[in-house]
Motif scaffolding. Structure first.
Motif, PDB file in Angstrom:
ATOM      1  N   ARG A 133       0.871  -1.196   0.000  1.00 62.02           N
ATOM      2  CA  ARG A 133       0.000   0.000   0.000  1.00 62.02           C
ATOM      3  C   ARG A 133       0.888   1.220   0.000  1.00 62.02           C
ATOM      4  O   ARG A 133       1.717   1.372   0.887  1.00 62.02           O
ATOM      5  CB  ARG A 133      -0.847   0.101   1.277  1.00 62.02           C
ATOM      6  CG  ARG A 133      -1.704  -1.058   1.606  1.00 62.02           C
ATOM      7  CD  ARG A 133      -2.347  -0.851   2.990  1.00 62.02           C
ATOM      8  NE  ARG A 133      -2.643  -2.129   3.564  1.00 62.02           N
ATOM      9  CZ  ARG A 133      -1.843  -2.796   4.379  1.00 62.02           C
ATOM     10  NH1 ARG A 133      -0.707  -2.270   4.774  1.00 62.02           N
ATOM     11  NH2 ARG A 133      -2.184  -3.974   4.828  1.00 62.02           N
ATOM     12  N   ASN A 154       1.669   5.416  -2.121  1.00 62.62           N
ATOM     13  CA  ASN A 154       1.179   6.478  -3.001  1.00 62.62           C
ATOM     14  C   ASN A 154       1.958   6.532  -4.308  1.00 62.62           C
ATOM     15  O   ASN A 154       1.888   7.516  -5.033  1.00 62.62           O
ATOM     16  CB  ASN A 154       1.263   7.830  -2.280  1.00 62.62           C
ATOM     17  CG  ASN A 154       0.320   7.861  -1.082  1.00 62.62           C
ATOM     18  OD1 ASN A 154      -0.791   7.323  -1.158  1.00 62.62           O
ATOM     19  ND2 ASN A 154       0.772   8.444   0.024  1.00 62.62           N
ATOM     20  N   HIS A 203      -5.631   2.036  -8.814  1.00 58.58           N
ATOM     21  CA  HIS A 203      -5.598   2.598  -7.474  1.00 58.58           C
ATOM     22  C   HIS A 203      -6.831   3.460  -7.277  1.00 58.58           C
ATOM     23  O   HIS A 203      -7.292   4.124  -8.201  1.00 58.58           O
ATOM     24  CB  HIS A 203      -4.345   3.447  -7.281  1.00 58.58           C
ATOM     25  CG  HIS A 203      -3.087   2.643  -7.334  1.00 58.58           C
ATOM     26  ND1 HIS A 203      -2.258   2.628  -8.425  1.00 58.58           N
ATOM     27  CD2 HIS A 203      -2.535   1.818  -6.416  1.00 58.58           C
ATOM     28  CE1 HIS A 203      -1.235   1.828  -8.184  1.00 58.58           C
ATOM     29  NE2 HIS A 203      -1.385   1.323  -6.975  1.00 58.58           N
ATOM     30  N   ARG A 204      -7.316   3.495  -6.071  1.00 56.77           N
ATOM     31  CA  ARG A 204      -8.462   4.364  -5.764  1.00 56.77           C
ATOM     32  C   ARG A 204      -8.088   5.309  -4.631  1.00 56.77           C
ATOM     33  O   ARG A 204      -7.219   4.991  -3.831  1.00 56.77           O
ATOM     34  CB  ARG A 204      -9.664   3.505  -5.369  1.00 56.77           C
ATOM     35  CG  ARG A 204     -10.250   2.776  -6.568  1.00 56.77           C
ATOM     36  CD  ARG A 204     -11.292   1.784  -6.183  1.00 56.77           C
ATOM     37  NE  ARG A 204     -10.698   0.686  -5.413  1.00 56.77           N
ATOM     38  CZ  ARG A 204     -11.401  -0.271  -4.827  1.00 56.77           C
ATOM     39  NH1 ARG A 204     -12.716  -0.271  -4.904  1.00 56.77           N
ATOM     40  NH2 ARG A 204     -10.808  -1.223  -4.158  1.00 56.77           N
ATOM     41  N   GLY A 205      -8.751   6.452  -4.638  1.00 52.67           N
ATOM     42  CA  GLY A 205      -8.553   7.384  -3.527  1.00 52.67           C
ATOM     43  C   GLY A 205      -7.361   8.293  -3.734  1.00 52.67           C
ATOM     44  O   GLY A 205      -6.807   8.409  -4.829  1.00 52.67           O
ATOM     45  N   THR A 206      -6.960   8.933  -2.659  1.00 51.89           N
ATOM     46  CA  THR A 206      -5.897   9.931  -2.719  1.00 51.89           C
ATOM     47  C   THR A 206      -4.536   9.264  -2.880  1.00 51.89           C
ATOM     48  O   THR A 206      -4.398   8.060  -2.663  1.00 51.89           O
ATOM     49  CB  THR A 206      -5.868  10.760  -1.429  1.00 51.89           C
ATOM     50  OG1 THR A 206      -5.700   9.859  -0.345  1.00 51.89           O
ATOM     51  CG2 THR A 206      -7.140  11.563  -1.255  1.00 51.89           C
ATOM     52  N   SER A 207      -3.537  10.070  -3.285  1.00 50.05           N
ATOM     53  CA  SER A 207      -2.204   9.489  -3.501  1.00 50.05           C
ATOM     54  C   SER A 207      -1.140  10.393  -2.896  1.00 50.05           C
ATOM     55  O   SER A 207      -0.099  10.615  -3.490  1.00 50.05           O
ATOM     56  CB  SER A 207      -1.966   9.292  -4.996  1.00 50.05           C
ATOM     57  OG  SER A 207      -2.167  10.510  -5.679  1.00 50.05           O
ATOM     58  N   SER A 258       0.485  11.997   1.078  1.00 54.20           N
ATOM     59  CA  SER A 258       0.521  11.828   2.524  1.00 54.20           C
ATOM     60  C   SER A 258       1.164  13.073   3.141  1.00 54.20           C
ATOM     61  O   SER A 258       2.202  13.525   2.620  1.00 54.20           O
ATOM     62  CB  SER A 258       1.366  10.599   2.859  1.00 54.20           C
ATOM     63  OG  SER A 258       1.500  10.453   4.241  1.00 54.20           O
ATOM     64  N   ASN A 269      -2.900  13.049   4.248  1.00 53.24           N
ATOM     65  CA  ASN A 269      -4.174  13.457   3.658  1.00 53.24           C
ATOM     66  C   ASN A 269      -5.251  13.303   4.707  1.00 53.24           C
ATOM     67  O   ASN A 269      -5.119  12.527   5.660  1.00 53.24           O
ATOM     68  CB  ASN A 269      -4.487  12.624   2.413  1.00 53.24           C
ATOM     69  CG  ASN A 269      -4.815  11.184   2.761  1.00 53.24           C
ATOM     70  OD1 ASN A 269      -5.829  10.899   3.401  1.00 53.24           O
ATOM     71  ND2 ASN A 269      -3.940  10.254   2.357  1.00 53.24           N
ATOM     72  N   GLY A 302      -8.567  11.117   2.182  1.00 52.28           N
ATOM     73  CA  GLY A 302      -8.524   9.663   2.043  1.00 52.28           C
ATOM     74  C   GLY A 302      -8.520   8.983   3.400  1.00 52.28           C
ATOM     75  O   GLY A 302      -8.062   7.836   3.508  1.00 52.28           O
ATOM     76  N   CYS A 309      -5.172   7.521   4.812  1.00 50.70           N
ATOM     77  CA  CYS A 309      -4.628   6.213   4.409  1.00 50.70           C
ATOM     78  C   CYS A 309      -3.729   6.350   3.185  1.00 50.70           C
ATOM     79  O   CYS A 309      -3.964   7.206   2.350  1.00 50.70           O
ATOM     80  CB  CYS A 309      -5.765   5.252   4.084  1.00 50.70           C
ATOM     81  SG  CYS A 309      -6.824   4.950   5.499  1.00 50.70           S
TER      82      CYS A 309
END
Ligand code: HDD
Length: 719
Positions: free
Chosen positions: A389, A391, A402-406, A408, A410, A413, A416
């Motif tokens: 897992r 970014n 990939h889903r969601g934010t990328s 950190s 954040n 998301g 995560c």
């Protein structure tokens, strides 16, 4: 492939999810899934007309073909791989927290790639070269790569010299000669000017550089690494793989012939043995040095041209690795596997070895060009079994959605993936080693001694091993055109051992160098082949039984069963495939036609009772087979009339001494009949085993001769 889902290891289960659909499941399609009903003719404007642009099937098929190749590895291009597992013998918690070294009941899946270094992808296996021994452990804490060789030392001390070394050893730039070989001017020019190469050059000139099998060579992590415990305590560690079958080599003359007879000799051996259920096994051992003993040696632990003699720090066995599964697809797995020395897991850390530090840059860098972008860790063979897992995003050939934010940190998301909690002991934390110094380009004086350990190696070898080293130097330097390079190399050798230098000089037509003070360290017996013979079994040894019409069938099958019963692979070789007719009219199955093989592909040969070797091409081939096996020090057996055949073929000293009286008189090369009577023997002389009949005693003596691997006391071809 193991098809039972229940027995698949976690890596195999993961691979199963990406194995292509069964081709038998439906008709041929395009890449877009469109069914194709004709693939032998392109779409054309009329029967004799031009091919049409709109033929998307043709264009796709040719385009895909045009793009099938990727750059081969810049070194270690030629290789063979296999899957398997590793299991520790007991918990290693006292010196490392690495999860895969804790629980003897937990098996960690592995992929191993063996390789040669110099030659391109299509080069021969049995060249004189270092062998790569790279292991990827798919651990529960992420991938750990132990990217080692079958020598415990390396040619250079600082990785910045790697391009120089590789340019020197690779084929010469103007004509790309020689392929897979180090016997040429540029390598020896470099060696003669760079004494730090000498230790590894000694290994390269020894029989270690022509292993009989990937299953019969050691592996070494080379560098000093660090183990780290849960409470942060470090211990220096060197890694050793020891093959269960012992360390065995070819004879140089034989290795050269194998290059023509079977360029795939080592990779075929690995594949065939795994397919036959003879799973190669290696023990992992470690040499451990407490941090406080860092400076207790007369060499620097950070110097990759040095070993720690096993007599000084014993190798402690910590687990075993078994290779039990061949890949499904060479390109997808063996070619695309990407090793990296910086793939470490918690509990294993680096040292400041400058060679290792350079490697920690080079391996990642090389995969980017070789595998075409940053997403190579997602290729099936490279994917971790541990969850991934992060970014990291996009790039060529992104295979994941990939889903969601990328980024950190954040909040959108949900924060995560979360950063591991400081109390989470499973997170990788670099050892907090104190680093303090000025920026400086300078080799440490503690790396300066280039002669003691080559001398240690030399003094630790048996006489026959030393003869081979001298012959190898004479062969290699004898191919060097520039006389000043020959002379300079011999002058360097004089610093290792005066007799060695003189013997080499005499062979290559240069003056013996003046005597210099050469070190004479206490030998390390662990370095000799003689102390690495393995379990002493004949398991997986290839044994040729030369048969023709007239062979005594019942003894032959008893012998074959007895040899195979001990794990050997005995094959009946005849002038043709099919069957031969035994002495009593029985049909005797033939495993292989003699014209398709050669003695160099076998470990031993037997001429059984009743085999006829007439004065024709077939007889000649069989006689050549026996003589070659003899020349290369292999076990040669004959019983009944076969004892006489052997007697007639091998030099007098052995033959007459070893053939029992009862059969010596039946020893013409055309003899047949039902075997000798009385005086059963067996008589054994330097691996030649003869007996009046094929009794159990013959089998026992022959097995012992095969288990010895080679009988070096015999005269062998030199060069
Ligand atoms: Fe290396 C491949 C072993 C020094 C740079 N190396 C490679 C492979 C093995 C080794 C077994 C093949 C991996 C595979 O099967 O894919 N190399 C060693 C050992 C070394 C060593 C034991 C010294 C202790 N290597 C070394 C240095 C450098 C490299 C000093 C560069 C500074 N090696 C590479 C590379 C390769 C490679 C260019 C070529 C293909 C690859 O990495 O994946 O990055």
């Amino acid at each position: 492939m193991n098809d039972s889902p229940d027995s698949r290891d976690p890596k195999d289960q993961q691979l199963q999810t990406v194995r292509a659909p069964d081709p038998a499941g439906g008709p041929l399609t395009t890449d877009q899934g469109v069914t194709v009903d004709h693939t032998d003719d392109a779409l054309a404007g009329g029967e004799r007309g031009p091919t049409l642009m709109e033929d998307f099937h043709f264009r796709e098929k040719i385009t895909r073909f045009d793009h099938e190749r990727i750059p081969e590895r810049v070194v270690h291009a030629r290789g063979a791989g296999a899957y398997g597992y590793f299991e520790p013998y007991e918990s290693c918690a006292a010196f490392t927290k690495a999860a895969f070294l804790q629980d003897p009941s937990v098996r960690t899946p592995v992929f191993v790639r063996f390789s040669t270094v110099q030659g391109p992808r299509g080069s021969a296996d049995t060249v004189r070269d270092v062998r790569g021994f790279a292991t990827k452990f798919y651990t529960s804490e992420g991938n750990y790569d132990l990217v080692g060789n079958n020598f415990p030392v390396f040619f250079i001390q600082d990785g910045i010299k790697f391009p120089d070394f590789v340019h020197a050893v690779k084929p010469e730039p103007h004509n790309e000669i020689p392929t897979g070989a180090s016997a040429h001017d540029t390598l020896w020019d470099f060696v003669s000017l760079q004494p730090e190469t000498l230790h590894t050059i000694m290994w390269l000139m020894s029989d270690r550089a022509i292993p009989r099998s990937y299953r019969m060579m050691q592996g070494f992590g080379v560098h000093t690494f660090r183990f780290v415990t849960a409470d942060g305590k470090g211990t220096f560690v060197k890694f050793h793989w020891k093959p269960k079958l012992g360390v065995h080599s070819l004879v140089w003359d034989e290795a050269q012939e194998v290059q023509g007879r079977d360029p795939d000799f080592n990779r075929r051996d690995l594949w065939d043995m795994i397919a036959a259920g003879h799973h190669p096994e290696y023990e992992l051992g470690v040499q451990l040095v407490p941090e406080e003993d860092e400076h207790a040696f007369d060499f620097d632990l950070l110097d990759a041209t040095k070993i720690i003699p096993e007599e000084q720090v014993p190798v402690r066995p910590i687990g075993r690795m078994v290779l039990n599964r061949n890949p499904d697809n060479f390109f997808a797995e063996t070619e695309q596997v990407a090793f990296h020395t910086a793939n470490v897991v918690p509990g294993i850390d680096f040292t400041n070895d400058p060679l290792l530090q350079a490697r920690n840059f080079s391996y990642l860098d090389t995969q980017l060009i070789r595998l075409g972008g940053p997403n190579f860790p997602h290729l099936p063979v490279n994917r971790a079994v541990a969850p991934v897992r992060n970014n990291q995003r996009d790039g060529y050939h992104q295979g994941q959605i990939h889903r969601g934010t990328s980024y950190s940190p954040n909040s959108l998301g949900g924060g995560c993936p979360a950063i591991a909690d400081p109390s989470d002991t499973s997170a990788y934390r670099h050892m907090a080693e104190r680093v303090d110094g000025r920026k400086i380009r300078k080799r440490s004086p503690s790396f300066e001694d280039h002669y003691t350990q080559p001398a240690l190696f030399w003094h630790s070898l048996a006489d026959w091993e030393r003869r081979h080293v001298i012959d190898a130097f004479r062969f290699e330097l004898g191919k060097v055109q520039a006389m000043q390079v020959r002379t300079r190399t011999v002058e360097e050798l004089a610093h290792v051992d005066g007799e060695l230098a003189a013997a080499v000089a005499d062979g290559i037509g240069v003056p013996r160098p003046a005597a210099v003070g050469t070190p004479s360290p206490r030998p390390s017996p662990a370095l000799s082949f003689e102390n690495n013979t393995g379990d002493g079994s004949i398991s997986t040894r290839q044994i040729a039984l030369l048969v023709t019409d007239g062979v005594t069938a019942d003894r032959l099958s008893a012998l074959k069963d007895a040899l195979n019963g001990q794990g050997a692979m005995a094959e009946a070789l005849a002038p043709h495939d099919g069957t031969v007719t035994g002495g009593d009219g029985e049909e005797v199955p033939v495993d292989r036609a003699l014209p398709t093989v050669a003695a160099v592909l076998y470990d031993a040969v037997v001429v059984p009772d009743g085999t006829q070797l007439p004065d024709d091409a077939h007889g000649d081939a069989a006689r050549r087979f026996v003589r070659n096996a003899y020349r290369h020090g292999k076990a040669v057996g004959g019983y009944g009339s076969g004892a006489g055949v052997v007697a007639a073929l091998v030099p007098d000293a052995v033959a007459t001494a070893s053939v029992p009286d009862a059969v010596a008189s039946s020893g013409s090369s055309t003899s047949g009949g039902s075997g000798g009577s009385g005086g059963d023997g067996p008589v054994v002389d330097r691996g030649v085993v003869t007996a009046g009949s094929g009794s159990d005693a013959f089998t026992e003596a022959f097995v012992e001769a095969v288990a010895a691997h080679r009988h070096w006391e015999r005269p062998m071809p030199r060069g």
